[in-house]
Design an enzyme around this catalytic site. Structure first.
Site, PDB file in Angstrom:
ATOM      1  N   HIS A 175      42.589  44.875 -27.126  1.00  0.00           N
ATOM      2  CA  HIS A 175      41.858  44.918 -28.395  1.00  0.00           C
ATOM      3  C   HIS A 175      41.605  46.393 -28.731  1.00  0.00           C
ATOM      4  O   HIS A 175      41.958  46.850 -29.807  1.00  0.00           O
ATOM      5  CB  HIS A 175      40.548  44.127 -28.273  1.00  0.00           C
ATOM      6  CG  HIS A 175      39.698  44.133 -29.514  1.00  0.00           C
ATOM      7  ND1 HIS A 175      38.635  43.298 -29.705  1.00  0.00           N
ATOM      8  CD2 HIS A 175      39.722  44.905 -30.618  1.00  0.00           C
ATOM      9  CE1 HIS A 175      38.071  43.538 -30.879  1.00  0.00           C
ATOM     10  NE2 HIS A 175      38.706  44.520 -31.452  1.00  0.00           N
ATOM     11  N   LYS A 211      38.769  53.912 -36.251  1.00  0.00           N
ATOM     12  CA  LYS A 211      37.368  53.550 -36.034  1.00  0.00           C
ATOM     13  C   LYS A 211      36.861  54.028 -34.667  1.00  0.00           C
ATOM     14  O   LYS A 211      35.777  54.589 -34.572  1.00  0.00           O
ATOM     15  CB  LYS A 211      37.196  52.033 -36.143  1.00  0.00           C
ATOM     16  CG  LYS A 211      35.756  51.577 -35.933  1.00  0.00           C
ATOM     17  CD  LYS A 211      35.580  50.084 -36.182  1.00  0.00           C
ATOM     18  CE  LYS A 211      34.153  49.649 -35.883  1.00  0.00           C
ATOM     19  NZ  LYS A 211      33.986  48.184 -35.989  1.00  0.00           N
ATOM     20  N   HIS A 212      37.640  53.795 -33.622  1.00  0.00           N
ATOM     21  CA  HIS A 212      37.173  54.100 -32.260  1.00  0.00           C
ATOM     22  C   HIS A 212      37.846  55.352 -31.678  1.00  0.00           C
ATOM     23  O   HIS A 212      37.198  56.161 -31.032  1.00  0.00           O
ATOM     24  CB  HIS A 212      37.436  52.912 -31.331  1.00  0.00           C
ATOM     25  CG  HIS A 212      36.817  51.631 -31.811  1.00  0.00           C
ATOM     26  ND1 HIS A 212      35.469  51.361 -31.681  1.00  0.00           N
ATOM     27  CD2 HIS A 212      37.353  50.540 -32.428  1.00  0.00           C
ATOM     28  CE1 HIS A 212      35.206  50.152 -32.187  1.00  0.00           C
ATOM     29  NE2 HIS A 212      36.327  49.642 -32.652  1.00  0.00           N
ATOM     30  N   GLN A 269      41.763  41.018 -25.006  1.00  0.00           N
ATOM     31  CA  GLN A 269      41.549  39.701 -25.624  1.00  0.00           C
ATOM     32  C   GLN A 269      42.516  38.655 -25.076  1.00  0.00           C
ATOM     33  O   GLN A 269      43.635  38.980 -24.679  1.00  0.00           O
ATOM     34  CB  GLN A 269      41.633  39.801 -27.146  1.00  0.00           C
ATOM     35  CG  GLN A 269      42.855  40.492 -27.727  1.00  0.00           C
ATOM     36  CD  GLN A 269      42.704  40.763 -29.222  1.00  0.00           C
ATOM     37  OE1 GLN A 269      41.728  40.375 -29.857  1.00  0.00           O
ATOM     38  NE2 GLN A 269      43.686  41.425 -29.806  1.00  0.00           N
ATOM     39  N   HIS A 304      43.321  50.598 -37.586  1.00  0.00           N
ATOM     40  CA  HIS A 304      41.889  50.289 -37.521  1.00  0.00           C
ATOM     41  C   HIS A 304      41.292  50.802 -36.210  1.00  0.00           C
ATOM     42  O   HIS A 304      40.259  51.468 -36.202  1.00  0.00           O
ATOM     43  CB  HIS A 304      41.691  48.775 -37.635  1.00  0.00           C
ATOM     44  CG  HIS A 304      40.297  48.320 -37.333  1.00  0.00           C
ATOM     45  ND1 HIS A 304      39.310  48.232 -38.295  1.00  0.00           N
ATOM     46  CD2 HIS A 304      39.715  47.961 -36.161  1.00  0.00           C
ATOM     47  CE1 HIS A 304      38.189  47.838 -37.718  1.00  0.00           C
ATOM     48  NE2 HIS A 304      38.406  47.654 -36.432  1.00  0.00           N
ATOM     49  N   GLU A 305      41.969  50.493 -35.108  1.00  0.00           N
ATOM     50  CA  GLU A 305      41.398  50.851 -33.798  1.00  0.00           C
ATOM     51  C   GLU A 305      41.342  52.364 -33.590  1.00  0.00           C
ATOM     52  O   GLU A 305      40.339  52.894 -33.124  1.00  0.00           O
ATOM     53  CB  GLU A 305      42.200  50.182 -32.671  1.00  0.00           C
ATOM     54  CG  GLU A 305      41.992  48.679 -32.588  1.00  0.00           C
ATOM     55  CD  GLU A 305      40.540  48.280 -32.311  1.00  0.00           C
ATOM     56  OE1 GLU A 305      39.908  48.866 -31.437  1.00  0.00           O
ATOM     57  OE2 GLU A 305      40.050  47.360 -33.000  1.00  0.00           O
ATOM     58  N   PHE A 322      46.347  46.832 -37.418  1.00  0.00           N
ATOM     59  CA  PHE A 322      45.301  46.747 -36.400  1.00  0.00           C
ATOM     60  C   PHE A 322      45.224  48.076 -35.629  1.00  0.00           C
ATOM     61  O   PHE A 322      44.141  48.582 -35.344  1.00  0.00           O
ATOM     62  CB  PHE A 322      45.665  45.592 -35.460  1.00  0.00           C
ATOM     63  CG  PHE A 322      44.674  45.302 -34.368  1.00  0.00           C
ATOM     64  CD1 PHE A 322      43.306  45.376 -34.571  1.00  0.00           C
ATOM     65  CD2 PHE A 322      45.133  44.912 -33.102  1.00  0.00           C
ATOM     66  CE1 PHE A 322      42.403  45.079 -33.545  1.00  0.00           C
ATOM     67  CE2 PHE A 322      44.247  44.608 -32.085  1.00  0.00           C
ATOM     68  CZ  PHE A 322      42.882  44.709 -32.299  1.00  0.00           C
TER      69      PHE A 322
HETATM   70  P1  5GP Z   1      36.881  46.175 -33.860  1.00  0.00           P
HETATM   71  O1  5GP Z   1      36.105  46.912 -34.867  1.00  0.00           O
HETATM   72  O2  5GP Z   1      36.130  45.070 -33.189  1.00  0.00           O
HETATM   73  O3  5GP Z   1      37.612  47.084 -32.943  1.00  0.00           O
HETATM   74  O4  5GP Z   1      38.086  45.484 -34.636  1.00  0.00           O
HETATM   75  C1  5GP Z   1      38.096  44.194 -35.041  1.00  0.00           C
HETATM   76  C2  5GP Z   1      38.704  44.147 -36.434  1.00  0.00           C
HETATM   77  O5  5GP Z   1      40.122  44.265 -36.390  1.00  0.00           O
HETATM   78  C3  5GP Z   1      38.369  42.854 -37.122  1.00  0.00           C
HETATM   79  O6  5GP Z   1      37.947  43.169 -38.427  1.00  0.00           O
HETATM   80  C4  5GP Z   1      39.670  42.082 -37.189  1.00  0.00           C
HETATM   81  O7  5GP Z   1      39.826  41.465 -38.433  1.00  0.00           O
HETATM   82  C5  5GP Z   1      40.737  43.142 -37.021  1.00  0.00           C
HETATM   83  N1  5GP Z   1      41.804  42.663 -36.150  1.00  0.00           N
HETATM   84  C6  5GP Z   1      43.118  42.655 -36.448  1.00  0.00           C
HETATM   85  N2  5GP Z   1      43.818  42.159 -35.451  1.00  0.00           N
HETATM   86  C7  5GP Z   1      42.939  41.846 -34.473  1.00  0.00           C
HETATM   87  C8  5GP Z   1      43.100  41.291 -33.178  1.00  0.00           C
HETATM   88  O8  5GP Z   1      44.191  41.005 -32.677  1.00  0.00           O
HETATM   89  N3  5GP Z   1      41.945  41.110 -32.467  1.00  0.00           N
HETATM   90  C9  5GP Z   1      40.712  41.463 -32.934  1.00  0.00           C
HETATM   91  N4  5GP Z   1      39.655  41.253 -32.158  1.00  0.00           N
HETATM   92  N5  5GP Z   1      40.542  41.980 -34.143  1.00  0.00           N
HETATM   93  C10 5GP Z   1      41.652  42.170 -34.915  1.00  0.00           C
END
Ligand code: 5GP
Length: 266
Positions: free
Chosen positions: A81, A142-143, A50, A138-139, A135
């Site tokens: 990202h 999820k992935h 990103q 999450h990454e 974050f």
């Molecule tokens: P993705 O599912 O596309 O991998 O993750 C995006 C999710 O992570 C979004 O819900 C966003 O709110 C959160 N997020 C937190 N920090 C970032 C960031 O730096 N960039 C992006 N693209 N998403 C972020």
């Protein structure tokens, strides 16, 4: 006797994962819940990078966790990202089975992650276990959990991604080709694409936000040789690559100003 089917059901429900389908570009996703029994082997990886000034232009507040708020030290390079396992039909698995994110496992990588894989958001991210977290959580949940057959688990997922990021230095390629941050220039999207293609021998997927480049995605086979992405770019013919300095926030506050007035998100 009835206890066996119930046990099976509990096991299946306990191992739910999702398949997501993208309508194109970065747009809306449809989430289809599936079971591990139906989980397909993924086909390839997308490395999503990103451009912080574009992402940060969406922000309306600042906080200490967001790299958008580092003032003069805000990132002026493409940052990570995520590394995403994808299917050739344009969909992708998400939230596969695996352990919940554990910060301790990647503590030796914190320095590199803060710099090259920072969150640009003040909101906490959703995890696959019904919680909100970093974050990175999450990454990887999820992935990363869906990529572990190739990357290995948490620590190795992050390490693999960082190594790819350094091997394919998109920032360097674009800057050397003359695509430097500017708040006045517009660049041909085709030129940006060609510069990356000449360097890495694959066509990138470009994602834009309001005419500004927001993401560059590079795709890889499972042995990390390059390949074409399935999803198409969504940018106009001419795009901007904005600088941080003149991004406006809350009626005139710049990102540089923001670093001096942190407001923690709720
Ligand atoms: P993705 O599912 O596309 O991998 O993750 C995006 C999710 O992570 C979004 O819900 C966003 O709110 C959160 N997020 C937190 N920090 C970032 C960031 O730096 N960039 C992006 N693209 N998403 C972020």
């Amino acid at each position: 006797m009835a206890s066996i089917p119930i046990l099976l059901l509990i096991l299946l429900v306990g191992s739910l994962y999702s398949v997501e389908v993208n309508g194109g570009g970065g747009g809306g996703t449809v989430e289809l819940v599936s079971t591990v029994a139906e989980q397909r082997v993924f086909d390839y990886f997308a490395l999503a990078l990103q451009w912080p000034p574009t992402y940060c232009s969406k922000s309306t507040k600042c906080c200490s966790q967001s790299a958008c708020c580092r003032g003069a030290n805000s990132p002026s390079v493409f940052t990570i990202h995520g590394l995403w396992p994808d299917y050739n039909d344009g969909s992708w698995p998400s939230c596969c089975s695996g352990s919940a994110f554990d910060e301790v496992e990647i503590s030796t990588l914190f320095g590199a992650l803060e710099q090259y894989w920072p969150t640009l958001s003040c909101s906490k991210s959703s995890t696959c276990h019904g919680k909100k977290g970093l974050f990175w959580a999450h990454e990887v949940e999820k992935h990363g959990t869906c990529a572990s057959s190739v990357t290995g688990e948490e620590y190795n997922y992050f390490l693999t991604t960082i190594n790819l990021y350094f091997t394919y230095n998109v920032t360097e390629v674009l800057f050397e080709a003359g695509y430097v941050p500017s708040n006045s220039e517009k660049y041909p999207a085709g030129g940006i694409s060609s510069a990356i293609e000449n360097a890495f021998h694959t066509t990138p997927q470009l994602i834009c936000l309001n005419g500004a480049l927001e993401e560059v995605r590079l795709c890889f086979n499972k042995d990390f040789t390059v390949r074409e992405c399935v999803a198409k770019s969504d940018c106009p013919d001419y795009v901007s690559l904005p600088e941080f300095a003149s991004l406006e926030l809350n009626g005139g506050t710049t990102t540089a100003d923001r670093s001096f007035s942190y407001h923690e998100s709720s």
